[in-house]
Design a protein around this motif. Structure first.
Motif, mmCIF file in Angstrom:
data_model
loop_
_atom_site.group_PDB
_atom_site.id
_atom_site.type_symbol
_atom_site.label_atom_id
_atom_site.label_comp_id
_atom_site.label_asym_id
_atom_site.label_seq_id
_atom_site.Cartn_x
_atom_site.Cartn_y
_atom_site.Cartn_z
ATOM 1 N N TYR A 134 0.818 -1.212 0.000
ATOM 2 C CA TYR A 134 0.000 0.000 0.000
ATOM 3 C C TYR A 134 0.852 1.264 0.000
ATOM 4 O O TYR A 134 0.420 2.300 -0.528
ATOM 5 N N SER A 135 2.044 1.209 0.539
ATOM 6 C CA SER A 135 2.942 2.364 0.434
ATOM 7 C C SER A 135 3.289 2.634 -1.027
ATOM 8 O O SER A 135 3.362 3.786 -1.452
ATOM 9 N N ILE A 136 3.463 1.562 -1.796
ATOM 10 C CA ILE A 136 3.719 1.702 -3.233
ATOM 11 C C ILE A 136 2.467 2.227 -3.944
ATOM 12 O O ILE A 136 2.554 3.102 -4.819
ATOM 13 N N VAL A 137 1.303 1.734 -3.544
ATOM 14 C CA VAL A 137 0.048 2.250 -4.111
ATOM 15 C C VAL A 137 -0.078 3.741 -3.827
ATOM 16 O O VAL A 137 -0.433 4.531 -4.707
ATOM 17 N N TRP A 138 0.228 4.166 -2.598
ATOM 18 C CA TRP A 138 0.144 5.594 -2.237
ATOM 19 C C TRP A 138 1.112 6.415 -3.089
ATOM 20 O O TRP A 138 0.798 7.533 -3.472
ATOM 21 N N PHE A 139 2.290 5.855 -3.360
ATOM 22 C CA PHE A 139 3.261 6.553 -4.201
ATOM 23 C C PHE A 139 2.630 6.903 -5.554
ATOM 24 O O PHE A 139 2.700 8.040 -6.011
ATOM 25 N N PHE A 140 2.020 5.917 -6.196
ATOM 26 C CA PHE A 140 1.441 6.158 -7.518
ATOM 27 C C PHE A 140 0.164 6.997 -7.448
ATOM 28 O O PHE A 140 -0.128 7.763 -8.362
ATOM 29 N N MET A 141 -0.571 6.893 -6.355
ATOM 30 C CA MET A 141 -1.766 7.729 -6.200
ATOM 31 C C MET A 141 -1.399 9.187 -5.917
ATOM 32 O O MET A 141 -2.234 10.081 -6.089
ATOM 33 N N CYS A 142 -0.167 9.429 -5.502
ATOM 34 C CA CYS A 142 0.282 10.803 -5.283
ATOM 35 C C CYS A 142 0.408 11.570 -6.604
ATOM 36 O O CYS A 142 0.305 12.807 -6.603
ATOM 37 N N ILE A 143 0.594 10.885 -7.708
ATOM 38 C CA ILE A 143 0.726 11.585 -8.999
ATOM 39 C C ILE A 143 -0.553 12.369 -9.318
ATOM 40 O O ILE A 143 -0.497 13.586 -9.468
ATOM 41 N N PRO A 144 -1.724 11.723 -9.376
ATOM 42 C CA PRO A 144 -2.936 12.522 -9.597
ATOM 43 C C PRO A 144 -3.271 13.396 -8.385
ATOM 44 O O PRO A 144 -3.858 14.473 -8.533
ATOM 45 N N GLY A 145 -2.882 12.950 -7.196
ATOM 46 C CA GLY A 145 -3.135 13.744 -5.996
ATOM 47 C C GLY A 145 -2.408 15.078 -6.024
ATOM 48 O O GLY A 145 -2.973 16.118 -5.674
ATOM 49 N N ILE A 146 -1.169 15.065 -6.461
ATOM 50 C CA ILE A 146 -0.383 16.304 -6.565
ATOM 51 C C ILE A 146 -0.980 17.198 -7.643
ATOM 52 O O ILE A 146 -1.074 18.417 -7.471
ATOM 53 N N LYS A 147 -1.399 16.604 -8.743
ATOM 54 C CA LYS A 147 -2.054 17.386 -9.806
ATOM 55 C C LYS A 147 -3.316 18.056 -9.263
ATOM 56 O O LYS A 147 -3.539 19.251 -9.489
ATOM 57 N N LEU A 148 -4.118 17.311 -8.513
ATOM 58 C CA LEU A 148 -5.332 17.863 -7.920
ATOM 59 C C LEU A 148 -5.001 18.963 -6.910
ATOM 60 O O LEU A 148 -5.679 19.991 -6.852
ATOM 61 N N CYS A 149 -3.949 18.761 -6.135
ATOM 62 C CA CYS A 149 -3.513 19.794 -5.180
ATOM 63 C C CYS A 149 -3.125 21.076 -5.901
ATOM 64 O O CYS A 149 -3.467 22.177 -5.448
ATOM 65 N N CYS A 150 -2.412 20.949 -7.010
ATOM 66 C CA CYS A 150 -2.010 22.136 -7.777
ATOM 67 C C CYS A 150 -3.225 22.871 -8.327
ATOM 68 O O CYS A 150 -3.272 24.105 -8.310
ATOM 69 N N ILE A 151 -4.212 22.130 -8.776
ATOM 70 C CA ILE A 151 -5.445 22.750 -9.263
ATOM 71 C C ILE A 151 -6.152 23.471 -8.121
ATOM 72 O O ILE A 151 -6.596 24.612 -8.273
ATOM 73 N N LEU A 152 -6.231 22.824 -6.969
ATOM 74 C CA LEU A 152 -6.855 23.462 -5.794
ATOM 75 C C LEU A 152 -6.083 24.692 -5.358
ATOM 76 O O LEU A 152 -6.682 25.700 -4.955
ATOM 77 N N GLN A 153 -4.758 24.623 -5.409
ATOM 78 C CA GLN A 153 -3.959 25.787 -5.032
ATOM 79 C C GLN A 153 -4.288 26.970 -5.932
ATOM 80 O O GLN A 153 -4.431 28.097 -5.455
ATOM 81 N N ASN A 154 -4.438 26.711 -7.215
ATOM 82 C CA ASN A 154 -4.782 27.791 -8.148
ATOM 83 C C ASN A 154 -6.186 28.337 -7.864
ATOM 84 O O ASN A 154 -6.395 29.539 -7.836
ATOM 85 N N LEU A 155 -7.140 27.450 -7.670
ATOM 86 C CA LEU A 155 -8.513 27.883 -7.407
ATOM 87 C C LEU A 155 -8.619 28.665 -6.108
ATOM 88 O O LEU A 155 -9.273 29.707 -6.041
ATOM 89 N N LEU A 156 -7.971 28.155 -5.079
ATOM 90 C CA LEU A 156 -8.063 28.809 -3.765
ATOM 91 C C LEU A 156 -7.295 30.125 -3.718
ATOM 92 O O LEU A 156 -7.694 31.046 -3.016
ATOM 93 N N SER A 157 -6.211 30.214 -4.477
ATOM 94 C CA SER A 157 -5.446 31.454 -4.476
ATOM 95 C C SER A 157 -6.205 32.563 -5.208
ATOM 96 O O SER A 157 -6.045 33.741 -4.898
ATOM 97 N N GLU A 158 -7.044 32.188 -6.177
ATOM 98 C CA GLU A 158 -7.863 33.169 -6.876
ATOM 99 C C GLU A 158 -8.933 33.741 -5.963
ATOM 100 O O GLU A 158 -9.317 34.886 -6.097
ATOM 101 N N LYS A 159 -9.401 32.929 -5.001
ATOM 102 C CA LYS A 159 -10.458 33.372 -4.095
ATOM 103 C C LYS A 159 -9.917 34.027 -2.843
ATOM 104 O O LYS A 159 -10.652 34.631 -2.079
ATOM 105 N N ALA A 160 -8.613 33.854 -2.590
ATOM 106 C CA ALA A 160 -8.028 34.395 -1.360
ATOM 107 C C ALA A 160 -7.865 35.902 -1.414
ATOM 108 O O ALA A 160 -7.873 36.525 -2.398
#
Length: 160
Positions: A134-160
Motif C-alpha cells: 500500500y505504500s507503493i500504491v500511495w506513491f502512484f496515487m500521489c501523482i494525480p493527488g499532486i495534480k489535484l492539489c495544484c489545481i486546488l492551489q490555483n482555485l483557492l489562491s484566486e479566491k483568497a
C-alpha cells in the motif's frame, strides 16, 4: 511566450503572488485563510472515501478524517515542490500517507479495536496497519493527488 517559472512541476500555472515579501516558491500555501485549508481537508476526505467505496464497496468515517489529513499534507508538499522532481514529491507523499495511516490504524484498530482495516495477511506489513504494497500504491496515487492539489492551489489562491 509563457515563462517557465510561471508553471509548477506538472504544468499547472502557479498562482500570482500578492505579497511583497513572499514568493510562491517560498511557501505561499502556509499563508492561505483557514477556510482554504478546510476546503482541502474536506475535498481530500470525500475524494478518498468515494474511491474506497468504488474499490471495496464500503468505507468508514475515520477514513475521511485520515484521508483529509493526508491530502492536506500532500497539499503542503506539492506547494513546496516547484523545484523538486515529481518522483521525490510522490515519495514524500507516500511516506507521509503511510505514517498517518499507521498512526490512525494504531488508534482505531489496535487501541479502540474497531477493525477498520487489517493488512496482516499481506507480506511486509507493520502490525497489520501499514504494508509495503500500500505504500507503493500511495506513491502512484500521489501523482494525480499532486495534480489535484495544484489545481486546488490555483482555485483557492484566486479566491483568497
Amino acid at each position: 511566450m509563457k515563462k517557465w517559472k510561471q508553471y509548477d512541476i506538472i504544468g499547472v500555472q502557479k498562482p500570482s503572488v500578492t505579497s511583497e515579501t513572499q514568493s510562491f516558491d517560498e511557501n505561499w500555501s502556509f499563508h492561505m485563510p483557514a477556510k482554504a485549508y478546510a476546503v482541502v481537508f474536506v475535498a481530500g476526505g470525500l475524494y478518498y472515501c468515494f474511491l474506497e467505496f468504488l474499490w471495496r464497496g464500503y468505507t468508514h468515517w475515520t477514513m475521511a478524517i485520515t484521508a483529509g489529513a493526508c491530502f492536506l499534507g500532500l497539499f503542503f508538499i506539492s506547494s513546496k515542490g516547484a523545484k523538486r522532481p515529481l518522483l521525490l514529491l510522490c515519495l514524500e507523499g507516500s511516506l507521509l500517507i503511510t505514517a498517518l495511516e499507521f498512526i490512525a490504524g494504531s488508534i482505531v484498530n489496535l487501541l479502540l479495536g474497531w477493525h477498520v482495516w487489517d493488512y496482516s495477511t499481506l507480506r511486509f506489513h507493520l502490525l497489520g496497519q501499514v504494508s509495503l504494497l500500500y505504500s507503493i500504491v500511495w506513491f502512484f496515487m500521489c501523482i494525480p493527488g499532486i495534480k489535484l492539489c495544484c489545481i486546488l492551489q490555483n482555485l483557492l489562491s484566486e479566491k483568497a
